[in-house]
Design a protein around this motif. Structure first.
Motif, mmCIF file in Angstrom:
data_model
loop_
_atom_site.group_PDB
_atom_site.id
_atom_site.type_symbol
_atom_site.label_atom_id
_atom_site.label_comp_id
_atom_site.label_asym_id
_atom_site.label_seq_id
_atom_site.Cartn_x
_atom_site.Cartn_y
_atom_site.Cartn_z
ATOM 1 N N ARG A 38 -12.642 -23.488 50.962
ATOM 2 C CA ARG A 38 -12.521 -24.776 51.671
ATOM 3 C C ARG A 38 -11.567 -24.598 52.835
ATOM 4 O O ARG A 38 -10.376 -24.349 52.647
ATOM 5 N N PHE A 57 -23.922 -18.133 43.556
ATOM 6 C CA PHE A 57 -22.969 -18.490 44.595
ATOM 7 C C PHE A 57 -21.545 -18.187 44.170
ATOM 8 O O PHE A 57 -21.195 -18.285 42.995
ATOM 9 N N LEU A 95 -19.443 -20.414 51.631
ATOM 10 C CA LEU A 95 -19.839 -19.795 50.373
ATOM 11 C C LEU A 95 -20.589 -18.506 50.628
ATOM 12 O O LEU A 95 -21.422 -18.428 51.535
ATOM 13 N N TYR A 107 -22.984 -18.871 53.704
ATOM 14 C CA TYR A 107 -23.416 -20.226 53.994
ATOM 15 C C TYR A 107 -22.221 -21.067 54.432
ATOM 16 O O TYR A 107 -21.078 -20.806 54.063
ATOM 17 N N GLN A 156 -22.833 -32.499 53.165
ATOM 18 C CA GLN A 156 -24.074 -31.963 53.729
ATOM 19 C C GLN A 156 -24.676 -30.871 52.849
ATOM 20 O O GLN A 156 -24.109 -30.498 51.819
ATOM 21 N N SER A 157 -25.804 -30.375 53.296
ATOM 22 C CA SER A 157 -26.483 -29.303 52.579
ATOM 23 C C SER A 157 -25.896 -27.945 52.979
ATOM 24 O O SER A 157 -24.944 -27.868 53.747
ATOM 25 N N LEU A 158 -26.480 -26.907 52.441
ATOM 26 C CA LEU A 158 -26.027 -25.561 52.751
ATOM 27 C C LEU A 158 -26.820 -25.020 53.936
ATOM 28 O O LEU A 158 -28.054 -25.094 53.952
ATOM 29 N N GLN A 215 -21.160 -25.199 54.263
ATOM 30 C CA GLN A 215 -21.503 -26.516 53.734
ATOM 31 C C GLN A 215 -20.475 -27.513 54.258
ATOM 32 O O GLN A 215 -19.338 -27.556 53.775
ATOM 33 N N LEU A 239 -27.466 -21.578 56.163
ATOM 34 C CA LEU A 239 -27.295 -20.129 56.175
ATOM 35 C C LEU A 239 -26.699 -19.685 57.505
ATOM 36 O O LEU A 239 -27.236 -20.013 58.566
ATOM 37 N N PRO A 272 -17.454 -19.275 44.497
ATOM 38 C CA PRO A 272 -16.850 -20.598 44.316
ATOM 39 C C PRO A 272 -16.579 -21.330 45.624
ATOM 40 O O PRO A 272 -16.290 -22.526 45.611
#
Lengths: 112, 111
Positions: free
Chosen positions: A108, A103, A92, A35, A41-43, A37, A45, A105
C-alpha cells in the motif's frame, strides 16, 4: 500453490521520490505479473516480468516510470519512479506456478 | 487486447438468497476464466475457475457457467451467507499469459 511475500507492506513517500517493491516466491516460476489496484477499483496489469528478458509493459505503463527487475525465478522488483499523488495505490505481484494465479499481499503506497 | 466487462457493480441480497454476477469478454482466444473474492484489505483469492472446454462447474454453493458463443460467463452463489460479503472479480486469460480483470462487484449479504 505458491507462497508470496512483498516488501514493504506499506509506505508513505514524498512527491518526486522513488520506491522499490520486492516480491519473493517460495518456488520457481516463469512469469511474474505486477498489478496496480487503485482505491475501490479493479486490478490493472502493469507488466509481465520474465526471468532473463525485458519486462513487457501494458498500454499506459512505461519502463522509465515503472522499471522492473527479474534477476531469478523466485524474485522480482517493481520501482515506482518520480512519484506523484496519483501513484497512491496498492501494488500486487502475482504468479502462475501451474494453472492457478496467486497474489502477493500487496504494498500500500501513499504519496504525499 | 482483451476487454472484460462485469455487472452489476453492486449487489445486495438477503441471507439465504442467490446472487448472480455476469461478465463478458471480447477476445475469442481467451480460454481460462477465474473468479476472485477480495475481502477488505486483503489480496484476491481464487474461488472458482472454468476453462473454455467446459460449460459449467460447481463447487458446493458456488457455480460458474460459460457461454463461449456469446462470450459471457457468470458466477452463481446459492444460499448466501454474511461471510460471502466481499468484492468479486472475474477475469479472462489466454493460456495464463495475461489476466484481464472485470471492474468488480461489491456483494452485500444482509443478515
Amino acid at each position: 500453490s505458491a507462497v508470496i511475500s512483498q516488501k514493504p507492506s506499506r509506505d508513505i513517500c514524498q512527491r518526486g521520490t522513488s520506491l522499490t517493491i520486492q516480491c519473493q516466491v517460495d518456488s520457481q516460476v516463469t512469469m511474474m505479473f505486477w498489478y496496480r489496484q487503485q482505491p475501490g477499483q479493479s486490478l490493472t496489469l502493469i507488466a509481465t516480468a520474465n526471468q532473463g528478458s525485458e519486462a513487457t509493459y501494458e498500454s499506459g505503463f512505461v519502463i522509465d516510470k515503472f522499471p522492473i527487475s527479474r534477476p531469478n525465478l523466485t524474485f522480482s522488483t517493481l520501482t515506482v519512479s518520480n512519484m506523484s499523488p496519483e501513484d497512491s495505490s496498492i501494488y500486487l505481484c502475482s504468479v502462475v506456478p501451474t494453472d492457478t494465479q496467486y497474489f502477493g499481499p500487496g504494498t500500500r503506497l501513499t504519496v504525499l | 487486447g482483451e476487454n472484460v466487462e462485469q455487472h452489476p457493480s453492486t449487489l445486495s441480497v438477503q441471507e439465504g438468497d442467490s446472487a448472480v454476477i455476469k461478465c463478458t469478454y471480447s477476445d475469442s482466444a481467451s480460454n481460462y476464466f477465474p473468479w476472485y473474492k477480495q475481502e477488505l484489505g486483503k489480496r484476491p483469492q481464487l474461488i472458482i475457475d472454468i476453462r473454455s472446454n467446459v460449460g459449467e462447474k460447481k463447487d458446493q454453493r458456488i457455480a460458474v457457467t460459460l457461454n463461449k458463443t456469446a462470450k459471457h460467463f457468470s458466477l452463481h452463489i446459492t444460499e448466501t451467507q454474511p461471510e460471502d460479503s466481499a468484492v468479486y472479480f472475474c477475469a479472462a486469460s489466454t493460456n495464463f499469459n495475461k489476466f484481464y480483470f472485470g471492474s468488480g462487484t461489491k456483494l452485500n449479504v444482509k443478515p
